[in-house]
Design an enzyme around this catalytic site. Structure first.
Site, PDB file in Angstrom:
ATOM      1  N   GLN A 216       0.861  -1.200   0.000  1.00 46.59           N
ATOM      2  CA  GLN A 216       0.000   0.000   0.000  1.00 46.59           C
ATOM      3  C   GLN A 216       0.887   1.236   0.000  1.00 46.59           C
ATOM      4  O   GLN A 216       1.788   1.371   0.823  1.00 46.59           O
ATOM      5  CB  GLN A 216      -0.906  -0.014   1.240  1.00 46.59           C
TER       6      GLN A 216
ATOM      7  N   TYR B 278       1.293   5.339   0.296  1.00 45.70           N
ATOM      8  CA  TYR B 278       0.855   6.709   0.561  1.00 45.70           C
ATOM      9  C   TYR B 278       1.671   7.603  -0.357  1.00 45.70           C
ATOM     10  O   TYR B 278       2.909   7.566  -0.323  1.00 45.70           O
ATOM     11  CB  TYR B 278       1.121   7.102   2.015  1.00 45.70           C
TER      12      TYR B 278
ATOM     13  N   THR C  31      -3.432   4.607  -1.742  1.00 48.63           N
ATOM     14  CA  THR C  31      -4.491   5.118  -0.865  1.00 48.63           C
ATOM     15  C   THR C  31      -4.807   6.570  -1.213  1.00 48.63           C
ATOM     16  O   THR C  31      -3.915   7.426  -1.233  1.00 48.63           O
ATOM     17  CB  THR C  31      -4.079   4.972   0.613  1.00 48.63           C
TER      18      THR C  31
ATOM     19  N   LYS D  53      -7.380   2.814  -3.194  1.00 50.00           N
ATOM     20  CA  LYS D  53      -8.089   2.521  -1.937  1.00 50.00           C
ATOM     21  C   LYS D  53      -8.687   3.792  -1.346  1.00 50.00           C
ATOM     22  O   LYS D  53      -8.027   4.834  -1.308  1.00 50.00           O
ATOM     23  CB  LYS D  53      -7.110   1.889  -0.942  1.00 50.00           C
TER      24      LYS D  53
ATOM     25  N   HIS E  61     -11.498   3.926   5.299  1.00 51.09           N
ATOM     26  CA  HIS E  61     -10.348   3.892   6.201  1.00 51.09           C
ATOM     27  C   HIS E  61     -10.792   3.441   7.598  1.00 51.09           C
ATOM     28  O   HIS E  61     -10.262   3.876   8.615  1.00 51.09           O
ATOM     29  CB  HIS E  61      -9.716   5.289   6.273  1.00 51.09           C
TER      30      HIS E  61
ATOM     31  N   ARG F 127     -11.891   6.293  10.014  1.00 51.49           N
ATOM     32  CA  ARG F 127     -10.838   7.085  10.666  1.00 51.49           C
ATOM     33  C   ARG F 127     -10.586   8.421  10.000  1.00 51.49           C
ATOM     34  O   ARG F 127      -9.825   9.237  10.492  1.00 51.49           O
ATOM     35  CB  ARG F 127      -9.528   6.287  10.669  1.00 51.49           C
TER      36      ARG F 127
ATOM     37  N   ASP G 134     -13.642  -2.826   2.363  1.00 51.87           N
ATOM     38  CA  ASP G 134     -13.306  -2.955   3.783  1.00 51.87           C
ATOM     39  C   ASP G 134     -14.053  -1.901   4.580  1.00 51.87           C
ATOM     40  O   ASP G 134     -14.855  -1.141   4.040  1.00 51.87           O
ATOM     41  CB  ASP G 134     -11.784  -2.923   4.030  1.00 51.87           C
TER      42      ASP G 134
ATOM     43  N   GLY H 120     -15.364  -2.178   8.669  1.00 48.58           N
ATOM     44  CA  GLY H 120     -16.472  -2.695   9.479  1.00 48.58           C
ATOM     45  C   GLY H 120     -16.662  -4.198   9.436  1.00 48.58           C
ATOM     46  O   GLY H 120     -17.592  -4.711  10.053  1.00 48.58           O
TER      47      GLY H 120
ATOM     48  N   ARG I  26      -9.109  -4.031  11.627  1.00 48.31           N
ATOM     49  CA  ARG I  26      -9.075  -4.211  13.086  1.00 48.31           C
ATOM     50  C   ARG I  26      -9.400  -5.645  13.505  1.00 48.31           C
ATOM     51  O   ARG I  26      -8.878  -6.121  14.512  1.00 48.31           O
ATOM     52  CB  ARG I  26     -10.058  -3.243  13.745  1.00 48.31           C
TER      53      ARG I  26
HETATM   54  C1  FNR Z   1      -5.578   1.990   9.082  1.00 39.47           C
HETATM   55  N1  FNR Z   1      -5.830   2.048   7.707  1.00 39.47           N
HETATM   56  C2  FNR Z   1      -4.801   2.344   6.843  1.00 39.47           C
HETATM   57  N2  FNR Z   1      -5.030   2.394   5.501  1.00 39.47           N
HETATM   58  C3  FNR Z   1      -4.024   2.636   4.643  1.00 39.47           C
HETATM   59  O1  FNR Z   1      -4.249   2.676   3.437  1.00 39.47           O
HETATM   60  N3  FNR Z   1      -2.752   2.830   5.112  1.00 39.47           N
HETATM   61  C4  FNR Z   1      -2.449   2.813   6.431  1.00 39.47           C
HETATM   62  O2  FNR Z   1      -1.304   2.980   6.830  1.00 39.47           O
HETATM   63  C5  FNR Z   1      -3.517   2.613   7.339  1.00 39.47           C
HETATM   64  N4  FNR Z   1      -3.292   2.659   8.683  1.00 39.47           N
HETATM   65  C6  FNR Z   1      -4.306   2.324   9.556  1.00 39.47           C
HETATM   66  C7  FNR Z   1      -4.043   2.303  10.916  1.00 39.47           C
HETATM   67  C8  FNR Z   1      -5.027   1.891  11.797  1.00 39.47           C
HETATM   68  C9  FNR Z   1      -4.723   1.850  13.262  1.00 39.47           C
HETATM   69  C10 FNR Z   1      -6.296   1.471  11.313  1.00 39.47           C
HETATM   70  C11 FNR Z   1      -7.360   0.944  12.242  1.00 39.47           C
HETATM   71  C12 FNR Z   1      -6.566   1.539   9.970  1.00 39.47           C
HETATM   72  C13 FNR Z   1      -7.149   1.674   7.181  1.00 39.47           C
HETATM   73  C14 FNR Z   1      -7.211   0.177   6.920  1.00 39.47           C
HETATM   74  O3  FNR Z   1      -6.415  -0.171   5.828  1.00 39.47           O
HETATM   75  C15 FNR Z   1      -8.648  -0.286   6.594  1.00 39.47           C
HETATM   76  O4  FNR Z   1      -9.190   0.516   5.598  1.00 39.47           O
HETATM   77  C16 FNR Z   1      -9.540  -0.252   7.834  1.00 39.47           C
HETATM   78  O5  FNR Z   1      -8.870  -0.751   8.953  1.00 39.47           O
HETATM   79  C17 FNR Z   1     -10.782  -1.076   7.567  1.00 39.47           C
HETATM   80  O6  FNR Z   1     -11.683  -0.976   8.608  1.00 39.47           O
HETATM   81  P1  FNR Z   1     -11.813  -2.065   9.786  1.00 39.47           P
HETATM   82  O7  FNR Z   1     -11.732  -3.419   9.156  1.00 39.47           O
HETATM   83  O8  FNR Z   1     -10.674  -1.799  10.699  1.00 39.47           O
HETATM   84  O9  FNR Z   1     -13.121  -1.748  10.389  1.00 39.47           O
END
Ligand code: FNR
Length: 387
Positions: A134, A136, A162, A255, A279, A282, A310, A312, A334
Site C-alpha cells: 500500500q 501513501y 491510498t 483505496k 479507512h 478514521r 473494507d 467494518g 481491526r
Molecule cells: C488503518 N488504515 C490504513 N489504511 C491505509 O491505506 N494505510 C495505512 O497505513 C492505514 N493505517 C491504519 C491504521 C489503523 C490503526 C487502522 C485501524 C486503519 C485503514 C485500513 O487499511 C482499513 O481501511 C480499515 O482498517 C478497515 O476498517 P476495519 O476493518 O478496521 O473496520
C-alpha cells in the site's frame, strides 16, 4: 495445546477486542480502536452491515463448502485479506510480522502499509508471495518514487494507492491521549504502561515503534511533525494517479473510493481495481458506511475492475453481505489486529479462525456451497428492492 490465554473462549471478534483492551495501555489501544471525531462513521460501518439481511435457503447439499476466491490470477483460501495498518507494532509489539506470517500460512493476501512499523522488505519476506504493498503518495516525489522502486525490488506485484488522505484524520481519542510518536513518557503514559506490564515488557524488548520505511527521513528531519507532513499530501490528483498507472507495471488498485464517479474514473484510467473503503471510519465522521456506498459503485463499474471492500468487517457473514452487494473480495483491518492484541500469534490465528468458521457456517445456512456463487439473490426481499 493448552489454551493458557483463554482464547478458545473468545466467541467473536468483539470478545477479542475486549481481551485486547484489557492488556494494552489505553493510549495504544485507542490508536487502533478509535475513529474520526465523534466516531459516527466508525459506528455506522458496523450498523450498516447488520442492516443487510440475507435469506437462508434449505435442502441444498452443503456438505462441501468452498471458500476460495481468485483475485488477479491468484487463488486464496478465503475471500478476505489483511488491510494495511500503519504503526501496528505500537498496538502489540511484533504485530506486523505476526500478521504477515499468518496471511502466508492461511493463504490470504497481506497488505504492507507504507506507514508500517516494519520495513516493506521484511514484510515481503514474511508474506512470501502473498504480500501486496500500500502506497501513501508523499508530498515529496522522490520519497514516493523510492517506495515504489523498493516495492518492485522486494517482489510486490500488487500496488494499492491510498486516496482518502488529502488531510490526516482528526481522531479525538488520540488528541485526548496526547498521543505522540515516538511515545512521550508522560506520567499518565507511564501509569498506563505499569498497569499493563506484559505489553510494557514486550515493548521494551522490541524497542519504540516507528514508521520503518522512512528511516532516512526520520534521520534527517528535525521533528516527527516534519516526517508526518512528508508522508501524505493534499496535492494528490488524477494526473498523479495517471503517472502512477504508467509507472507501475503490476496490478494497481486505488483505496478509499466511496463515490461511483471516482470508481468509474479509476476504471477509465486503467486501474485493475478499487478498495471501497472509508479507512475504517478514521478519516471523516460524516461519510457513508462502505456497504451502503457499494451497490451504486458496483453498478457503475459493471465488472470492469476488481472491487474489494473494507471498513467494518467483524463477522464472516459481513464478507458474504459484501459479495451479495457487488464486491469480489474483502479486507479485514481491526478484526485481525484485535486478535494480535488479545494473544499475539495465537490470538491472530483465533481471529482468523473465528471469521473463517463464521463464513463457512453462514454459507451452509444460506444453502450455497461456494463463495463464488454468492450474489444479489441471497439478499432478503427488502434489501433487494432497497439496492
Ligand atoms: C488503518 N488504515 C490504513 N489504511 C491505509 O491505506 N494505510 C495505512 O497505513 C492505514 N493505517 C491504519 C491504521 C489503523 C490503526 C487502522 C485501524 C486503519 C485503514 C485500513 O487499511 C482499513 O481501511 C480499515 O482498517 C478497515 O476498517 P476495519 O476493518 O478496521 O473496520
Amino acid at each position: 495445546m493448552v489454551d493458557l490465554m483463554g482464547l478458545d473462549r473468545a466467541a467473536s471478534i468483539e470478545d477479542l477486542r475486549l481481551k485486547a483492551k484489557s492488556r494494552i495501555p489505553r493510549f495504544a489501544f485507542d490508536l487502533v480502536d478509535g475513529g474520526a471525531e465523534n466516531e459516527r462513521n466508525l459506528r455506522r460501518n458496523s450498523e450498516a452491515f447488520e442492516e443487510v439481511e440475507m435469506t437462508p435457503r434449505y435442502m441444498v447439499d452443503v456438505s462441501d463448502i468452498d471458500t476460495r476466491a481468485s483475485v488477479f490470477g491468484q487463488t486464496f483460501d478465503v475471500p478476505f485479506g489483511m488491510a494495511p495498518i500503519g504503526m501496528l507494532n505500537a498496538f502489540w509489539p511484533g504485530a506486523d510480522l505476526t500478521l504477515a506470517r499468518l496471511c502466508k500460512a492461511q493463504n490470504i493476501p497481506y497488505t504492507a502499509s507504507s506507514a508500517a512499523s516494519t520495513t516493506l522488505e521484511k514484510l515481503a519476506e514474511a508474506a512470501d508471495g502473498n504480500g501486496w504493498f500500500q502506497l501513501y503518495v508523499s508530498s515529496d516525489p522522490d520519497v514516493t518514487e523510492s517506495l515504489i522502486s523498493r516495492a518492485e525490488a522486494a517482489g510486490y506485484t500488487t500496488l494499492i494507492v491510498t486516496a482518502d488522505v488529502p488531510a490526516a484524520g482528526k481522531r479525538d481519542r488520540d488528541i485526548r491521549n496526547q498521543l505522540a510518536v515516538p511515545f512521550r513518557f508522560t506520567p499518565e503514559v507511564v501509569l498506563q504502561c505499569a498497569m499493563n506490564p506484559r505489553w510494557a515488557l514486550t515493548s521494551l524488548k522490541h524497542g519504540s515503534p516507528n514508521v520503518a520505511n522512512y528511516a532516512d527521513l526520520l534521520q534527517s528531519a528535525t521533528s516527527y511533525a516534519d516526517v508526518q507532513k512528508t508522508l501524505i499530501t493534499a496535492g494528490f490528483t488524477w494526473e498523479d494517479l495517471k503517472r502512477l498507472r504508467n509507472r507501475w507495471k503490476g496490478k494497481l488498485l486505488v483505496k478509499g473510493i466511496l463515490h461511483e464517479k471516482d470508481a468509474v474514473a479509476c476504471a477509465e484510467l486503467g486501474c485493475d481495481g478499487i478498495v471501497v473503503s472509508n479507512h475504517g471510519g478514521r478519516q471523516v465522521a460524516f461519510g457513508p458506511p462502505t456497504i451502503e456506498a457499494l451497490p451504486a459503485i458496483a453498478k457503475a463499474v459493471a465488472g470492469r475492475m476488481t472491487i474489494i471492500l473494507d471498513s467494518g468487517i467483524r463477522r464472516g457473514a459481513d464478507v458474504l453481505r459484501a459479495k451479495a452487494l457487488g464486491a469480489d473480495f474483502t479486507f479485514a483491518g481491526r478484526a485481525l489486529a484485535y486478535g494480535v492484541g488479545a494473544g499475539s500469534d495465537a490470538g491472530a490465528k483465533r481471529a482468523f479462525d473465528i471469521l473463517q468458521l463464521e463464513l463457512v457456517r453462514a454459507l451452509g445456512q444460506l444453502g450455497i456451497p461456494s463463495y463464488a456463487e454468492v450474489g444479489p439473490s441471497e439478499l432478503s426481499a427488502s434489501n433487494r428492492t432497497g439496492s
